[in-house]
Each structure stands twice: as structure tokens, then as C-alpha cells.
Design an enzyme around this catalytic site. Structure first.
Site, short mmCIF file in Angstrom:
data_model
loop_
_atom_site.label_atom_id
_atom_site.label_comp_id
_atom_site.label_asym_id
_atom_site.label_seq_id
_atom_site.Cartn_x
_atom_site.Cartn_y
_atom_site.Cartn_z
N LYS A 74 -36.33 -51.35 -26.89
CA LYS A 74 -35.61 -52.73 -27.40
C LYS A 74 -36.35 -54.14 -27.48
O LYS A 74 -37.45 -54.23 -27.40
CB LYS A 74 -34.38 -52.94 -25.85
CG LYS A 74 -33.94 -51.17 -25.84
CD LYS A 74 -32.32 -50.92 -26.61
CE LYS A 74 -32.20 -49.85 -26.34
NZ LYS A 74 -31.13 -49.33 -27.34
N SER A 98 -30.88 -48.47 -33.18
CA SER A 98 -30.86 -49.67 -32.12
C SER A 98 -32.09 -50.47 -32.84
O SER A 98 -30.86 -51.51 -32.74
CB SER A 98 -30.28 -49.30 -30.55
OG SER A 98 -31.89 -48.50 -30.73
#
Length: 249
Positions: free
Chosen positions: A91, A50
Site C-alpha cells: 500500500k 489495489s
């Protein structure tokens, strides 16, 4: 002859002292740099794709231990949250409490409080998200996105939650400063977020710690090599001065 010998002996002792001092200082820097880094940083293995291309699945990263209150927009953080699976995740912070996050404006960019954000770190250049969305970040919360917006399961997936897809600052345990393996690269702070209130976070001490470790290694090698060289040089000079010329007997 005896005076010259004492001078050469003094030089030899000085060389040995300098050599020992260099090795001692080098050991302090080397061990101190490692100890400092061990206290400040934690290693993590990135579990998913991701955050590609900034970090890839399986990369080992160094993350600075920080309090969630220190986090700024643009930081790549490690966090855990029950709503996200309760496992360490990595993230990027794109919004903090009070921000309005929206995507996408006419050029495909993310906007924070109406300001378009250039995100050169994205896997899909020029497209901040494959789907349009808006969110108002509650106070004390963070809005998090992956750098590969095509595959990242991030705040967009949780938009219908009470916190508009955000996580509490207290969920953050560390801020990623570098990829240790296999790339060996630093992770900078995005300039686009610097113009927003609060700016971006300052760089961590990793470069200084690495400098101490490398400097220590250099001093140890130089000091260890200088001592024997200085000793051999002193003996060579004494031997030459002690020789009797062939015509004088």
C-alpha cells in the site's frame, strides 16, 4: 628488425594486460552490483489490484529492506499486520503519526493536515476516494491507501478500529522502489508530499546497483574482445615487416 619485433611484442603484452584488467574490473562490478542488490532488496509478488496502475496484480517488485522509522509519506511499502490478514501487503503511505487525513475536499482531493494532495498515480484521476472519511493518525502509526481507491481494502476499511485504520511503523518490512517484471519501471516519490514536514524519502540505491551491473557487462565484453584484436593486429604488423621485397634477393 629485432628492435621493432620487441616493440610489437610489448604492445601485444600491453594489450593483453589491458584486456585482462578490463575483464577483472568488469567481473568485480557485475558480481558486486548483484551481491549489493541481493543484500539491500527483496523481490515480492503483488497479490491484488489495489495498487493499480502503479503496480498490478502478479507484478514482481523490488523492495528495499527498511526500518519502519525510515518511512515517509508517499512511500509504497510492504507490511504485515494481523488485523489486515497477517500476509504481506503493498500500500501507499499517505499519513504518519499526528496527521489528520480527510477526504474529499471540493476538487475531490485527499487532504493531509488541511493541505490538498495531488495524486497523479491514482487509477481514478481527480477522485481520491469513493467515500468521505476523516482520521487522526496515532503517533508511531501509518495511514495506508491503495492507488486504486475503488477496490482497495485499506485503512478506510479499518477506520472504526482503535488505531483509526492505521498500522504500526514496525509492521513495515520494505519500501518498493521498482517493478522488475513485466514493466521494468522505477517507482518515484510523489512531489506533493515533499512540502509536508519530514518531506519524502530519498531514492534507494537501485539505479547505482544497476549501473554497476551494466558497466561490468560492458567492460567484460570490451575487454574480452580487445585482447584477441590487439594480438591479431600485432601479428599482422610483424608479418608485414618480416616480408622481403621482391627486388631484393
Amino acid at each position: 628488425m629485432s628492435g621493432t619485433g620487441r616493440t610489437e611484442d610489448g604492445r601485444g603484452r600491453l594489450g593483453s594486460m589491458l584486456s585482462g584488467l578490463a575483464v577483472a574490473v568488469g567481473c568485480v562490478l557485475f558480481l558486486g552490483g548483484f551481491a549489493w542488490a541481493a543484500v539491500v532488496y527483496r523481490p515480492y509478488t503483488v497479490p491484488t489490484e489495489s495498487m493499480t496502475p502503479t503496480v498490478n496484480a502478479g507484478d514482481r517488485v523490488l523492495a528495499q529492506r527498511v526500518d519502519g522509522a525510515e518511512v515517509r509519506r508517499g512511500d509504497v511499502v510492504v507490511f504485515t499486520d494481523p488485523a489486515w490478514g497477517d500476509m504481506p501487503m503493498v500500500k501507499r503511505v499517505v499519513g504518519i503519526g499526528g496527521d489528520k487525513i480527510a477526504c474529499c475536499e471540493k476538487d475531490g482531493r485527499l487532504t493531509v493536515n488541511g493541505i490538498p494532495i495531488e495524486e497523479p498515480y491514482l487509477q481514478t484521476a481527480g477522485l481520491a476516494s469513493s467515500n468521505d472519511f476523516t482520521a487522526k493518525v496515532p503517533q508511531g502509526q501509518l495511514f495506508l491507501l491503495g492507488d486504486d481507491r475503488r477496490v482497495s481494502l485499506d485503512s478506510r476499511v479499518h477506520l472504526e478500529d482503535r488505531g483509526q485504520g492505521s498500522v504500526p511503523r514496525s509492521a513495515v518490512t520494505a519500501r518498493v522502489d521498482a517493478v522488475a517484471w513485466p514493466l521494468g519501471s522505477m517507482i518515484g516519490r510523489p512531489r506533493a508530499f515533499a512540502a509536508l514536514p519530514g518531506g519524502v524519502s530519498s531514492a534507494g540505491p537501485l539505479k547505482l546497483q544497476l549501473g554497476a551491473v551494466v558497466g561490468g557487462v560492458v567492460l567484460i565484453l570490451v575487454g574480452a574482445g580487445y585482447g584477441p584484436v590487439a594480438a591479431r593486429s600485432g601479428r599482422s604488423k610483424r608479418n608485414k615487416q618480416g616480408k622481403v621485397p621482391a627486388g631484393v634477393r
